[in-house]
Motif scaffolding. Structure first.
Motif, short mmCIF file in Angstrom:
data_model
loop_
_atom_site.label_atom_id
_atom_site.label_comp_id
_atom_site.label_asym_id
_atom_site.label_seq_id
_atom_site.Cartn_x
_atom_site.Cartn_y
_atom_site.Cartn_z
N UNK A 135 0.82 -1.20 0.00
CA UNK A 135 0.00 0.00 0.00
C UNK A 135 0.86 1.26 0.00
N UNK A 136 1.91 1.27 0.81
CA UNK A 136 2.79 2.44 0.85
C UNK A 136 3.50 2.66 -0.48
N UNK A 147 10.46 -11.06 -3.36
CA UNK A 147 11.23 -10.37 -2.33
C UNK A 147 10.69 -8.94 -2.17
N UNK A 148 11.16 -8.28 -1.14
CA UNK A 148 10.63 -6.97 -0.78
C UNK A 148 10.86 -5.93 -1.88
N UNK A 149 12.01 -5.95 -2.50
CA UNK A 149 12.32 -4.96 -3.53
C UNK A 149 11.39 -5.10 -4.74
N UNK A 178 7.89 -3.82 -3.81
CA UNK A 178 7.84 -2.36 -3.78
C UNK A 178 7.83 -1.79 -5.20
N UNK A 179 8.69 -2.32 -6.07
CA UNK A 179 8.76 -1.82 -7.44
C UNK A 179 7.45 -2.05 -8.18
N UNK A 237 2.30 -0.10 -10.37
CA UNK A 237 0.84 -0.23 -10.48
C UNK A 237 0.17 1.07 -10.04
N UNK A 238 0.60 1.65 -8.92
CA UNK A 238 0.03 2.91 -8.46
C UNK A 238 0.25 4.04 -9.47
N UNK A 239 1.44 4.10 -10.02
CA UNK A 239 1.78 5.10 -11.05
C UNK A 239 0.88 4.93 -12.28
N UNK A 240 0.74 3.69 -12.73
CA UNK A 240 -0.07 3.40 -13.92
C UNK A 240 -1.55 3.70 -13.68
#
Length: 115
Positions: free
Chosen positions: A20-21, A69-71, A74-75, A80-83
């Motif tokens: 979410x962040x 993995x975490x990276x 996050x990416x 997805x948020x940007x798109x």
């Protein structure tokens, strides 16, 4: 990052919070490029970016067979948020333009762009 029977609830919750962040961050970055016209539009598009990243990040990672993995999470969530921010913004502005000039005129403009 999906809910598995052997995954503790704390890890699942932490994974969704990170997602979410990151999705919210991706939407915020997009806000710097495509500035919203009102606070309501900014809130709605930010919320859609955040919600879509929480909903679809896990599915995208599994479908593309990426490491969980975490990276990577996050990416993918930020992407997805940007798109989602740009997609919703483009749809909103296109529909507003169609409402202003009419569907027929908008179709004629769209056909003129192919030349």
């Amino acid at each position: 990052m999906g809910l598995k029977t052997d995954m503790p609830i704390k890890e699942y919750t932490a994974g969704k919070l990170i997602t979410a962040l990151a999705g919210g961050t991706g939407a915020a970055i997009a806000m710097a490029v495509l500035i919203p016209r009102s606070k309501k539009e900014a809130f709605l598009r930010g919320y859609v970016g955040l919600a879509s990243s929480v909903i679809s990040t896990d599915m995208i990672i599994r479908r593309l067979q990426l490491p969980a993995d975490t990276e990577t999470v996050i990416f993918v969530a930020a992407a997805v948020g940007f798109s989602a921010w740009f997609t919703l913004g483009a749809a909103a502005r296109s529909l507003e333009r169609i409402r202003q000039i009419g569907l027929i005129q908008a179709w004629e403009e769209l056909k003129g762009w192919r030349r």
